[in-house]
Scaffold this motif. Structure first.
Motif, mmCIF file in Angstrom:
data_model
loop_
_atom_site.group_PDB
_atom_site.id
_atom_site.type_symbol
_atom_site.label_atom_id
_atom_site.label_comp_id
_atom_site.label_asym_id
_atom_site.label_seq_id
_atom_site.Cartn_x
_atom_site.Cartn_y
_atom_site.Cartn_z
ATOM 1 N N GLY A 1 36.342 26.563 4.998
ATOM 2 C CA GLY A 1 34.944 26.810 5.331
ATOM 3 C C GLY A 1 34.701 28.180 5.931
ATOM 4 N N LEU A 2 35.517 29.146 5.516
ATOM 5 C CA LEU A 2 35.413 30.514 6.028
ATOM 6 C C LEU A 2 34.281 31.275 5.355
ATOM 7 C CD1 LEU A 2 39.113 31.775 5.971
ATOM 8 C CD2 LEU A 2 37.702 31.445 7.998
ATOM 9 N N GLY A 3 33.632 32.104 6.126
ATOM 10 C CA GLY A 3 32.777 33.111 5.541
ATOM 11 C C GLY A 3 33.654 34.308 5.223
ATOM 12 N N VAL A 4 33.447 34.930 4.083
ATOM 13 C CA VAL A 4 34.269 36.074 3.695
ATOM 14 C C VAL A 4 33.356 37.272 3.469
ATOM 15 C CG1 VAL A 4 35.860 37.014 1.970
ATOM 16 C CG2 VAL A 4 36.032 34.607 2.628
ATOM 17 N N VAL A 5 33.673 38.363 4.155
ATOM 18 C CA VAL A 5 33.007 39.641 3.919
ATOM 19 C C VAL A 5 34.031 40.483 3.182
ATOM 20 C CG1 VAL A 5 31.954 41.676 4.949
ATOM 21 C CG2 VAL A 5 31.621 39.425 6.008
ATOM 22 N N PHE A 6 33.680 40.868 1.963
ATOM 23 C CA PHE A 6 34.616 41.535 1.071
ATOM 24 C C PHE A 6 34.128 42.954 0.830
ATOM 25 C CE2 PHE A 6 36.949 42.275 -2.825
ATOM 26 C CZ PHE A 6 38.099 41.509 -2.663
ATOM 27 N N VAL A 7 34.925 43.935 1.222
ATOM 28 C CA VAL A 7 34.572 45.345 1.056
ATOM 29 C C VAL A 7 35.424 45.901 -0.082
ATOM 30 C CG1 VAL A 7 34.506 47.609 2.165
ATOM 31 C CG2 VAL A 7 34.098 45.537 3.522
ATOM 32 N N SER A 8 34.765 46.463 -1.104
ATOM 33 C CA SER A 8 35.515 46.998 -2.235
ATOM 34 C C SER A 8 34.655 47.964 -3.037
ATOM 35 C CB SER A 8 35.975 45.852 -3.140
ATOM 36 O OG SER A 8 36.716 46.355 -4.235
ATOM 37 N N HIS A 9 35.344 48.856 -3.742
ATOM 38 C CA HIS A 9 34.691 49.737 -4.704
ATOM 39 C C HIS A 9 34.852 49.208 -6.117
ATOM 40 C CE1 HIS A 9 35.390 52.435 -1.272
ATOM 41 N NE2 HIS A 9 34.262 52.987 -1.666
ATOM 42 N N ASP A 10 35.616 48.155 -6.271
ATOM 43 C CA ASP A 10 35.969 47.618 -7.579
ATOM 44 C C ASP A 10 34.961 46.536 -7.982
ATOM 45 O OD1 ASP A 10 37.179 46.372 -9.783
ATOM 46 O OD2 ASP A 10 39.199 46.702 -8.982
ATOM 47 N N LEU A 11 33.966 46.916 -8.782
ATOM 48 C CA LEU A 11 32.894 45.991 -9.133
ATOM 49 C C LEU A 11 33.364 44.726 -9.866
ATOM 50 C CD1 LEU A 11 29.851 48.265 -10.023
ATOM 51 C CD2 LEU A 11 30.391 47.101 -7.882
ATOM 52 N N PRO A 12 34.311 44.794 -10.791
ATOM 53 C CA PRO A 12 34.775 43.545 -11.398
ATOM 54 C C PRO A 12 35.382 42.578 -10.370
ATOM 55 C CG PRO A 12 35.394 45.387 -12.781
ATOM 56 C CD PRO A 12 34.854 45.970 -11.496
ATOM 57 N N VAL A 13 36.083 43.109 -9.387
ATOM 58 C CA VAL A 13 36.630 42.266 -8.316
ATOM 59 C C VAL A 13 35.487 41.680 -7.495
ATOM 60 C CG1 VAL A 13 37.932 42.307 -6.146
ATOM 61 C CG2 VAL A 13 38.875 43.380 -8.196
ATOM 62 N N VAL A 14 34.526 42.506 -7.132
ATOM 63 C CA VAL A 14 33.373 42.049 -6.355
ATOM 64 C C VAL A 14 32.629 40.952 -7.122
ATOM 65 C CG1 VAL A 14 31.118 42.743 -5.447
ATOM 66 C CG2 VAL A 14 33.113 44.196 -5.071
ATOM 67 N N ALA A 15 32.440 41.159 -8.411
ATOM 68 C CA ALA A 15 31.725 40.168 -9.223
ATOM 69 C C ALA A 15 32.469 38.841 -9.256
ATOM 70 C CB ALA A 15 31.524 40.705 -10.644
ATOM 71 N N ARG A 16 33.780 38.882 -9.239
ATOM 72 C CA ARG A 16 34.573 37.653 -9.289
ATOM 73 C C ARG A 16 34.521 36.878 -7.980
ATOM 74 N NH1 ARG A 16 41.066 36.762 -10.116
ATOM 75 N NH2 ARG A 16 41.004 34.635 -9.358
ATOM 76 N N ILE A 17 34.512 37.565 -6.862
ATOM 77 C CA ILE A 17 34.693 36.913 -5.562
ATOM 78 C C ILE A 17 33.380 36.657 -4.826
ATOM 79 C CG2 ILE A 17 35.047 39.008 -4.185
ATOM 80 C CD1 ILE A 17 37.347 36.081 -3.758
ATOM 81 N N SER A 18 32.319 37.368 -5.154
ATOM 82 C CA SER A 18 31.110 37.347 -4.316
ATOM 83 C C SER A 18 29.942 36.647 -4.971
ATOM 84 C CB SER A 18 30.682 38.788 -4.003
ATOM 85 O OG SER A 18 31.735 39.478 -3.385
ATOM 86 N N SER A 19 29.209 35.907 -4.158
ATOM 87 C CA SER A 19 27.962 35.308 -4.636
ATOM 88 C C SER A 19 26.777 36.212 -4.291
ATOM 89 C CB SER A 19 27.757 33.921 -4.034
ATOM 90 O OG SER A 19 27.735 33.985 -2.616
#
Length: 132
Positions: A67-85
């Motif tokens: 039940g963790l909130g995740v703040v994901f910092v990245s320049h890699d848009l495909p990675v961001v698209a996979r992990i982030s809502s």
């Protein structure tokens, strides 16, 4: 953390671990304090795509199971698209666009977001050709 032979790993120096093993150890350290949020700043940088996928799967499983909130910092848009809502695009430390990931990346409104998406799309076909 899905580390092989964890008892042996505790006796190794960081330079004796693979990049994926080091990242898993750091995630374990971050979770040791039982946080409500996990800040992941470029957690897949310098990892090969296979290990990158494993780390993203691990982070997502931790998010769901703990039940963790995740703040994901990245320049890699495909990675961001996979992990982030949801996504916030920043330029020079200022948020320039925010919203649902598929909306922001699918129909970007800000010129900088459009540039990032175009650059990611330009690289993606080359990466697919290199895999063949």
């Amino acid at each position: 953390m899905h580390l092989p032979e964890p008892d042996l790993l505790t006796r190794r120096f960081p330079h004796e671990l693979s990049g994926g093993q080091r990242q898993r150890v750091m995630i374990a350290f971050a979770l040791a304090g039982d946080p409500r949020y996990l800040l992941c700043d470029e957690p897949t940088t310098a990892l090969d795509v296979t290990v990158q996928s494993e780390i993203l799967t691990l982070i997502d499983a931790l998010r769901r199971e703990e039940g963790l909130g995740v703040v994901f910092v990245s320049h890699d848009l495909p990675v961001v698209a996979r992990i982030s809502s949801r996504i916030a695009v920043m330029r020079h430390g200022v948020v320039v666009e925010t919203g649902a990931t598929e909306h922001v990346l699918g129909t970007p409104k800000h010129s900088y977001t459009r540039e990032l998406v175009a650059a990611a799309r330009a690289v993606a076909p080359r990466a697919r050709r290199a895999d063949r």
